[in-house]
Design a protein around this motif. Structure first.
Motif, mmCIF file in Angstrom:
data_model
loop_
_atom_site.group_PDB
_atom_site.id
_atom_site.type_symbol
_atom_site.label_atom_id
_atom_site.label_comp_id
_atom_site.label_asym_id
_atom_site.label_seq_id
_atom_site.Cartn_x
_atom_site.Cartn_y
_atom_site.Cartn_z
ATOM 1 N N TYR A 6 36.108 54.369 63.765
ATOM 2 C CA TYR A 6 35.022 53.481 64.147
ATOM 3 C C TYR A 6 33.935 53.396 63.091
ATOM 4 O O TYR A 6 33.569 54.395 62.463
ATOM 5 C CB TYR A 6 34.374 53.963 65.448
ATOM 6 C CG TYR A 6 35.233 53.804 66.666
ATOM 7 C CD1 TYR A 6 36.160 54.780 67.015
ATOM 8 C CD2 TYR A 6 35.114 52.681 67.480
ATOM 9 C CE1 TYR A 6 36.947 54.628 68.134
ATOM 10 C CE2 TYR A 6 35.896 52.530 68.605
ATOM 11 C CZ TYR A 6 36.815 53.507 68.924
ATOM 12 O OH TYR A 6 37.595 53.355 70.046
ATOM 13 N N ALA A 7 33.396 52.189 62.950
ATOM 14 C CA ALA A 7 32.100 52.060 62.310
ATOM 15 C C ALA A 7 31.047 52.536 63.308
ATOM 16 O O ALA A 7 31.249 52.445 64.529
ATOM 17 C CB ALA A 7 31.840 50.603 61.939
ATOM 18 N N MET A 8 29.943 53.024 62.785
ATOM 19 C CA MET A 8 28.858 53.490 63.636
ATOM 20 C C MET A 8 27.590 52.730 63.288
ATOM 21 O O MET A 8 27.295 52.493 62.115
ATOM 22 C CB MET A 8 28.620 54.984 63.431
ATOM 23 C CG MET A 8 29.791 55.858 63.831
ATOM 24 S SD MET A 8 30.205 55.734 65.579
ATOM 25 C CE MET A 8 28.700 56.369 66.335
ATOM 26 N N GLY A 9 26.858 52.375 64.328
ATOM 27 C CA GLY A 9 25.630 51.630 64.110
ATOM 28 C C GLY A 9 24.447 52.263 64.807
ATOM 29 O O GLY A 9 24.603 53.025 65.763
ATOM 30 N N TRP A 10 23.278 51.959 64.281
ATOM 31 C CA TRP A 10 22.022 52.324 64.931
ATOM 32 C C TRP A 10 21.289 51.032 65.279
ATOM 33 O O TRP A 10 21.201 50.113 64.459
ATOM 34 C CB TRP A 10 21.147 53.170 64.012
ATOM 35 C CG TRP A 10 21.585 54.580 63.850
ATOM 36 C CD1 TRP A 10 22.327 55.098 62.832
ATOM 37 C CD2 TRP A 10 21.313 55.682 64.733
ATOM 38 N NE1 TRP A 10 22.534 56.437 63.026
ATOM 39 C CE2 TRP A 10 21.919 56.827 64.190
ATOM 40 C CE3 TRP A 10 20.611 55.806 65.941
ATOM 41 C CZ2 TRP A 10 21.846 58.081 64.791
ATOM 42 C CZ3 TRP A 10 20.535 57.049 66.552
ATOM 43 C CH2 TRP A 10 21.155 58.170 65.984
ATOM 44 N N PHE A 11 20.774 50.994 66.476
ATOM 45 C CA PHE A 11 19.948 49.898 66.963
ATOM 46 C C PHE A 11 18.659 50.486 67.521
ATOM 47 O O PHE A 11 18.581 51.688 67.756
ATOM 48 C CB PHE A 11 20.668 49.120 68.072
ATOM 49 C CG PHE A 11 21.831 48.307 67.580
ATOM 50 C CD1 PHE A 11 23.028 48.908 67.246
ATOM 51 C CD2 PHE A 11 21.721 46.930 67.452
ATOM 52 C CE1 PHE A 11 24.102 48.168 66.789
ATOM 53 C CE2 PHE A 11 22.786 46.167 66.995
ATOM 54 C CZ PHE A 11 23.980 46.792 66.670
ATOM 55 N N ARG A 12 17.670 49.644 67.745
ATOM 56 C CA ARG A 12 16.441 50.124 68.358
ATOM 57 C C ARG A 12 15.868 49.052 69.280
ATOM 58 O O ARG A 12 16.124 47.862 69.099
ATOM 59 C CB ARG A 12 15.409 50.525 67.312
ATOM 60 C CG ARG A 12 14.863 49.382 66.468
ATOM 61 C CD ARG A 12 13.953 49.925 65.383
ATOM 62 N NE ARG A 12 13.358 48.849 64.582
ATOM 63 C CZ ARG A 12 12.605 49.070 63.512
ATOM 64 N NH1 ARG A 12 12.360 50.320 63.088
ATOM 65 N NH2 ARG A 12 12.078 48.046 62.841
ATOM 66 N N GLN A 13 15.110 49.521 70.240
ATOM 67 C CA GLN A 13 14.489 48.606 71.183
ATOM 68 C C GLN A 13 13.072 49.069 71.469
ATOM 69 O O GLN A 13 12.861 50.158 72.012
ATOM 70 C CB GLN A 13 15.288 48.529 72.483
ATOM 71 C CG GLN A 13 14.795 47.460 73.438
ATOM 72 C CD GLN A 13 15.797 47.171 74.545
ATOM 73 O OE1 GLN A 13 16.713 47.942 74.807
ATOM 74 N NE2 GLN A 13 15.644 46.018 75.186
ATOM 75 N N ALA A 14 12.120 48.232 71.083
ATOM 76 C CA ALA A 14 10.712 48.503 71.348
ATOM 77 C C ALA A 14 10.337 47.920 72.707
ATOM 78 O O ALA A 14 11.008 47.005 73.199
ATOM 79 C CB ALA A 14 9.859 47.885 70.254
#
Length: 123
Positions: free
Chosen positions: A32-40
């Motif tokens: 798998y590719a791995m991602g980081w996301f964020r939510q304010a």
């Protein structure tokens, strides 16, 4: 079942650093590719960074380019996000996620998600 557990969030002053970790289980991590996301608060979840299966290809959102670094250790089933020169606008809940697409940057391209870790940057 697949489980992603983020850690490393916290409260830091502007200009400071944090390193987030995401430990994966229940899957063949190196597939798998791995991602980081964020939510304010009050905002949509947004892409931060992604890394392909080998760690050889990375992508970053323009807003964090040059300040954040993504990396992974397949032997430990873990992906990291080193965050330097933090700004108050980096305050958000940060999520890691998996994707079969090695260049995925859109939410819909990610299938498994962690519960998130809070990062708060004070001015």
């Amino acid at each position: 079942q697949v489980q992603l557990v983020e850690s490393g969030g916290g409260l830091v002053q502007a200009g400071g650093s944090l390193r987030l970790s995401c430990a994966a289980s229940g899957l063949t991590f190196s597939n798998y590719a791995m991602g980081w996301f964020r939510q304010a608060p009050g905002k949509e979840r947004e892409f931060v960074s992604t890394i392909n299966w080998s760690g050889g290809i990375t992508h970053y959102a323009d807003s964090i380019k040059g300040r954040f670094t993504i990396s992974r250790e397949n032997a430990k089933n873990t992906v990291y996000l080193q965050m330097n020169s933090l700004k108050p606008e980096d305050t958000a809940v940060y999520y890691c996620a998996t994707s079969r697409d090695q260049t995925a940057r859109r939410l819909g391209e990610y299938d498994y998600w962690g519960q998130g870790t809070q990062v708060t940057v004070s001015s």
